[in-house]
Design a protein around this motif. Structure first.
Motif, PDB file in Angstrom:
ATOM      1  N   ASN A  45       0.835  -1.214   0.000  1.00  0.00           N
ATOM      2  CA  ASN A  45       0.000   0.000   0.000  1.00  0.00           C
ATOM      3  C   ASN A  45       0.867   1.261   0.000  1.00  0.00           C
ATOM      4  OD1 ASN A  45      -2.001  -2.100   1.640  1.00  0.00           O
ATOM      5  ND2 ASN A  45      -3.037  -0.728   0.215  1.00  0.00           N
ATOM      6  N   THR A  46       1.879   1.228  -0.834  1.00  0.00           N
ATOM      7  CA  THR A  46       2.845   2.331  -0.908  1.00  0.00           C
ATOM      8  C   THR A  46       3.200   2.572  -2.373  1.00  0.00           C
ATOM      9  OG1 THR A  46       3.783   1.732   1.247  1.00  0.00           O
ATOM     10  CG2 THR A  46       5.173   3.062  -0.206  1.00  0.00           C
ATOM     11  N   VAL A  47       3.172   3.816  -2.791  1.00  0.00           N
ATOM     12  CA  VAL A  47       3.611   4.187  -4.141  1.00  0.00           C
ATOM     13  C   VAL A  47       4.902   4.985  -4.015  1.00  0.00           C
ATOM     14  CG1 VAL A  47       3.105   5.714  -6.092  1.00  0.00           C
ATOM     15  CG2 VAL A  47       1.360   4.126  -5.276  1.00  0.00           C
ATOM     16  N   VAL A  48       5.902   4.640  -4.843  1.00  0.00           N
ATOM     17  CA  VAL A  48       7.180   5.347  -4.833  1.00  0.00           C
ATOM     18  C   VAL A  48       7.522   5.749  -6.263  1.00  0.00           C
ATOM     19  CG1 VAL A  48       9.626   5.240  -4.180  1.00  0.00           C
ATOM     20  CG2 VAL A  48       7.943   3.899  -2.898  1.00  0.00           C
ATOM     21  N   GLY A  49       8.092   6.921  -6.418  1.00  0.00           N
ATOM     22  CA  GLY A  49       8.523   7.364  -7.736  1.00  0.00           C
ATOM     23  C   GLY A  49       9.594   8.422  -7.628  1.00  0.00           C
ATOM     24  N   ASN A  50      10.094   8.832  -8.778  1.00  0.00           N
ATOM     25  CA  ASN A  50      11.159   9.833  -8.834  1.00  0.00           C
ATOM     26  C   ASN A  50      10.746  10.945  -9.787  1.00  0.00           C
ATOM     27  OD1 ASN A  50      14.199  10.283  -8.148  1.00  0.00           O
ATOM     28  ND2 ASN A  50      14.073  10.655 -10.358  1.00  0.00           N
ATOM     29  N   VAL A  51      11.014  12.170  -9.400  1.00  0.00           N
ATOM     30  CA  VAL A  51      10.726  13.321 -10.264  1.00  0.00           C
ATOM     31  C   VAL A  51      11.977  14.185 -10.405  1.00  0.00           C
ATOM     32  CG1 VAL A  51       9.338  15.400 -10.628  1.00  0.00           C
ATOM     33  CG2 VAL A  51       8.304  13.401  -9.560  1.00  0.00           C
ATOM     34  N   TYR A  52      12.287  14.571 -11.660  1.00  0.00           N
ATOM     35  CA  TYR A  52      13.265  15.626 -11.916  1.00  0.00           C
ATOM     36  C   TYR A  52      12.503  16.880 -12.279  1.00  0.00           C
ATOM     37  CZ  TYR A  52      16.426  11.719 -12.684  1.00  0.00           C
ATOM     38  OH  TYR A  52      17.130  10.566 -12.546  1.00  0.00           O
ATOM     39  N   PHE A  53      12.679  17.925 -11.489  1.00  0.00           N
ATOM     40  CA  PHE A  53      12.129  19.225 -11.831  1.00  0.00           C
ATOM     41  C   PHE A  53      13.236  20.037 -12.504  1.00  0.00           C
ATOM     42  CE2 PHE A  53       9.327  18.120  -8.245  1.00  0.00           C
ATOM     43  CZ  PHE A  53       8.082  18.473  -8.731  1.00  0.00           C
ATOM     44  N   VAL A  54      13.013  20.433 -13.728  1.00  0.00           N
ATOM     45  CA  VAL A  54      13.924  21.346 -14.424  1.00  0.00           C
ATOM     46  C   VAL A  54      13.815  22.722 -13.740  1.00  0.00           C
ATOM     47  CG1 VAL A  54      14.254  22.495 -16.670  1.00  0.00           C
ATOM     48  CG2 VAL A  54      13.745  20.050 -16.558  1.00  0.00           C
ATOM     49  N   PRO A  55      14.885  23.545 -13.750  1.00  0.00           N
ATOM     50  CA  PRO A  55      14.800  24.866 -13.101  1.00  0.00           C
ATOM     51  C   PRO A  55      13.520  25.614 -13.483  1.00  0.00           C
ATOM     52  CG  PRO A  55      17.042  24.503 -13.796  1.00  0.00           C
ATOM     53  CD  PRO A  55      16.235  23.331 -14.323  1.00  0.00           C
ATOM     54  N   GLY A  56      12.834  26.144 -12.496  1.00  0.00           N
ATOM     55  CA  GLY A  56      11.585  26.878 -12.709  1.00  0.00           C
ATOM     56  C   GLY A  56      10.353  25.992 -12.725  1.00  0.00           C
ATOM     57  N   ALA A  57      10.520  24.699 -12.878  1.00  0.00           N
ATOM     58  CA  ALA A  57       9.359  23.793 -12.937  1.00  0.00           C
ATOM     59  C   ALA A  57       8.819  23.515 -11.535  1.00  0.00           C
ATOM     60  CB  ALA A  57       9.754  22.482 -13.600  1.00  0.00           C
ATOM     61  N   GLU A  66      18.316  21.637  -5.841  1.00  0.00           N
ATOM     62  CA  GLU A  66      17.706  22.551  -4.863  1.00  0.00           C
ATOM     63  C   GLU A  66      16.347  23.007  -5.370  1.00  0.00           C
ATOM     64  OE1 GLU A  66      20.165  25.679  -2.866  1.00  0.00           O
ATOM     65  OE2 GLU A  66      18.698  27.050  -3.759  1.00  0.00           O
ATOM     66  N   GLY A  67      15.412  23.150  -4.462  1.00  0.00           N
ATOM     67  CA  GLY A  67      14.083  23.592  -4.878  1.00  0.00           C
ATOM     68  C   GLY A  67      13.294  24.163  -3.725  1.00  0.00           C
ATOM     69  N   TYR A  68      11.978  24.201  -3.917  1.00  0.00           N
ATOM     70  CA  TYR A  68      11.086  24.804  -2.932  1.00  0.00           C
ATOM     71  C   TYR A  68       9.966  23.837  -2.561  1.00  0.00           C
ATOM     72  CZ  TYR A  68      13.122  29.144  -4.839  1.00  0.00           C
ATOM     73  OH  TYR A  68      13.970  30.125  -5.265  1.00  0.00           O
ATOM     74  N   HIS A  69       9.462  24.044  -1.355  1.00  0.00           N
ATOM     75  CA  HIS A  69       8.262  23.351  -0.896  1.00  0.00           C
ATOM     76  C   HIS A  69       7.456  24.358  -0.106  1.00  0.00           C
ATOM     77  CE1 HIS A  69       5.921  20.939   2.061  1.00  0.00           C
ATOM     78  NE2 HIS A  69       5.722  20.181   1.002  1.00  0.00           N
ATOM     79  N   GLN A  70       6.161  24.368  -0.333  1.00  0.00           N
ATOM     80  CA  GLN A  70       5.329  25.331   0.400  1.00  0.00           C
ATOM     81  C   GLN A  70       3.995  24.709   0.759  1.00  0.00           C
ATOM     82  OE1 GLN A  70       4.218  28.973  -1.653  1.00  0.00           O
ATOM     83  NE2 GLN A  70       3.938  30.058   0.288  1.00  0.00           N
ATOM     84  N   HIS A 104      -0.351  21.831  -0.738  1.00  0.00           N
ATOM     85  CA  HIS A 104       1.065  22.170  -0.864  1.00  0.00           C
ATOM     86  C   HIS A 104       1.511  22.048  -2.317  1.00  0.00           C
ATOM     87  CE1 HIS A 104       1.292  17.772  -0.818  1.00  0.00           C
ATOM     88  NE2 HIS A 104       2.500  17.866  -1.332  1.00  0.00           N
ATOM     89  N   TRP A 105       2.715  22.552  -2.589  1.00  0.00           N
ATOM     90  CA  TRP A 105       3.358  22.349  -3.891  1.00  0.00           C
ATOM     91  C   TRP A 105       4.853  22.191  -3.680  1.00  0.00           C
ATOM     92  CZ3 TRP A 105       7.177  25.659  -5.750  1.00  0.00           C
ATOM     93  CH2 TRP A 105       7.269  26.917  -5.142  1.00  0.00           C
ATOM     94  N   HIS A 106       5.534  21.663  -4.672  1.00  0.00           N
ATOM     95  CA  HIS A 106       6.991  21.559  -4.636  1.00  0.00           C
ATOM     96  C   HIS A 106       7.545  21.634  -6.042  1.00  0.00           C
ATOM     97  CE1 HIS A 106       5.967  17.097  -4.614  1.00  0.00           C
ATOM     98  NE2 HIS A 106       5.028  17.557  -3.824  1.00  0.00           N
ATOM     99  N   GLY A 107       8.809  22.061  -6.125  1.00  0.00           N
ATOM    100  CA  GLY A 107       9.418  22.192  -7.436  1.00  0.00           C
ATOM    101  C   GLY A 107      10.860  22.651  -7.322  1.00  0.00           C
ATOM    102  N   ALA A 108      11.460  22.922  -8.478  1.00  0.00           N
ATOM    103  CA  ALA A 108      12.864  23.345  -8.525  1.00  0.00           C
ATOM    104  C   ALA A 108      12.993  24.830  -8.202  1.00  0.00           C
ATOM    105  CB  ALA A 108      13.425  23.067  -9.917  1.00  0.00           C
ATOM    106  N   SER A 109      14.206  25.248  -7.913  1.00  0.00           N
ATOM    107  CA  SER A 109      14.493  26.677  -7.804  1.00  0.00           C
ATOM    108  C   SER A 109      14.622  27.244  -9.223  1.00  0.00           C
ATOM    109  CB  SER A 109      15.784  26.887  -7.007  1.00  0.00           C
ATOM    110  OG  SER A 109      16.878  26.361  -7.725  1.00  0.00           O
ATOM    111  N   GLU A 140       3.738  34.630  -9.279  1.00  0.00           N
ATOM    112  CA  GLU A 140       3.846  35.442  -8.056  1.00  0.00           C
ATOM    113  C   GLU A 140       4.043  34.543  -6.831  1.00  0.00           C
ATOM    114  OE1 GLU A 140       0.393  37.779  -7.240  1.00  0.00           O
ATOM    115  OE2 GLU A 140       1.512  39.194  -5.988  1.00  0.00           O
ATOM    116  N   GLU A 141       3.278  33.478  -6.752  1.00  0.00           N
ATOM    117  CA  GLU A 141       3.428  32.546  -5.622  1.00  0.00           C
ATOM    118  C   GLU A 141       4.811  31.896  -5.650  1.00  0.00           C
ATOM    119  OE1 GLU A 141      -1.015  30.808  -4.745  1.00  0.00           O
ATOM    120  OE2 GLU A 141      -0.074  30.190  -6.626  1.00  0.00           O
ATOM    121  N   TYR A 142       5.257  31.567  -6.854  1.00  0.00           N
ATOM    122  CA  TYR A 142       6.556  30.885  -6.985  1.00  0.00           C
ATOM    123  C   TYR A 142       7.713  31.791  -6.588  1.00  0.00           C
ATOM    124  CZ  TYR A 142      10.466  28.457  -9.229  1.00  0.00           C
ATOM    125  OH  TYR A 142      11.666  27.839  -9.481  1.00  0.00           O
ATOM    126  N   ASN A 143       7.612  33.072  -6.964  1.00  0.00           N
ATOM    127  CA  ASN A 143       8.759  33.974  -6.815  1.00  0.00           C
ATOM    128  C   ASN A 143       8.827  34.721  -5.492  1.00  0.00           C
ATOM    129  OD1 ASN A 143      10.062  33.524  -9.341  1.00  0.00           O
ATOM    130  ND2 ASN A 143       8.384  34.625 -10.326  1.00  0.00           N
TER     131      ASN A 143
END
Lengths: 160, 160
Positions: B63-75, B94-98, B121-126, B154-157
């Protein structure tokens, strides 16, 4: 701000690569480390040097334990079981995984291994290359791990 | 040999580092990739280029899902929630989480982030550095994800 729990495992990458010696004096291949190597796994549960750091502690919200292990070349866990199984994500190097009664499997960077609930197994590095793995223990309300006997040199070296 | 399920995500490391361009034409910092980059995340759920590969599919054993994500800068992802929460392991970059209503957090290689159940919430690259993350979704019997609105520039920056 408990609702955002960022565990700063390391605010600065303290270790960007590791080169450790196993008990035979063989040097590990330099692995790309992501986390600090943590604490040495206890001799009663490991053969050789395996370094463990907890990343996610058990709680009743996620019921999931996550950690990272570096196995120095030749190092391996004892035989053991997990009541709800285990997922291994191999992030660098090369090693072995074996379920009791089955052939030893070679595993390496990029592989994902599922160890089913209550199935006797062990995992560790290859003789000449270290292995880095993230482990995921789901459904921790069922328990974490049951440690059993050591993996003998014969079991480690023979792919039967 | 179903009891030993080794998912050979890649038998040879097809990609040892990635250098991708975001929609602004900025090149990503070269990241140490562990897995193939997978498929591009759909535009309705992501801004910019985020590449996803599933590592562990949902089942009734783990009952667990695992995966990998590459966020390109700004994504970045859209705002979203998980009914049983999410654990992020940042393996490079490096990135952000909010979390909605809280300050944007900077996250980087070696960090572990817990996103509690049903919290927006959201997350992504710097903007200048990509981010690689392993995501873990526990207790999938409760559900996987609910996608919501885009993260505006605006939210991202603005780190408010």
């Amino acid at each position: 701000m408990k609702s955002l729990l960022i565990t700063a495992i390391t605010s600065v990458a303290l270790i960007t690569s590791s080169c450790m010696e196993n008990k035979s004096g063989n040097k590990a291949t330099e692995l790309q480390t992501i986390f600090p190597i943590g604490e040495k796994g206890p001799a009663e549960n490991f053969t050789g040097n395996a370094w463990n750091i907890g990343l996610v502690a058990n709680d009743t919200t996620y019921n999931t334990v996550v950690g990272n292990v570096y196995f120095v070349p030749g190092a391996r866990s004892n035989w053991h079981t997990h009541p709800a199984g285990q997922i291994l994500i191999i992030t660098d190097g090369e090693g072995y995984h074996q379920i009791k009664g089955q052939a030893r499997q070679t595993i390496k960077k990029g592989d994902v291994v599922k160890c089913p609930p209550n199935v006797l197994h062990w995992h560790g590095a290859s003789p000449d290359t270290g292995m880095q793995q993230i482990y995921i223990l789901p459904k921790t309300e069922k328990g974490i791990v049951k440690w059993l006997q050591k993996v003998t040199d014969e079991e480690y070296n023979i792919n039967k």
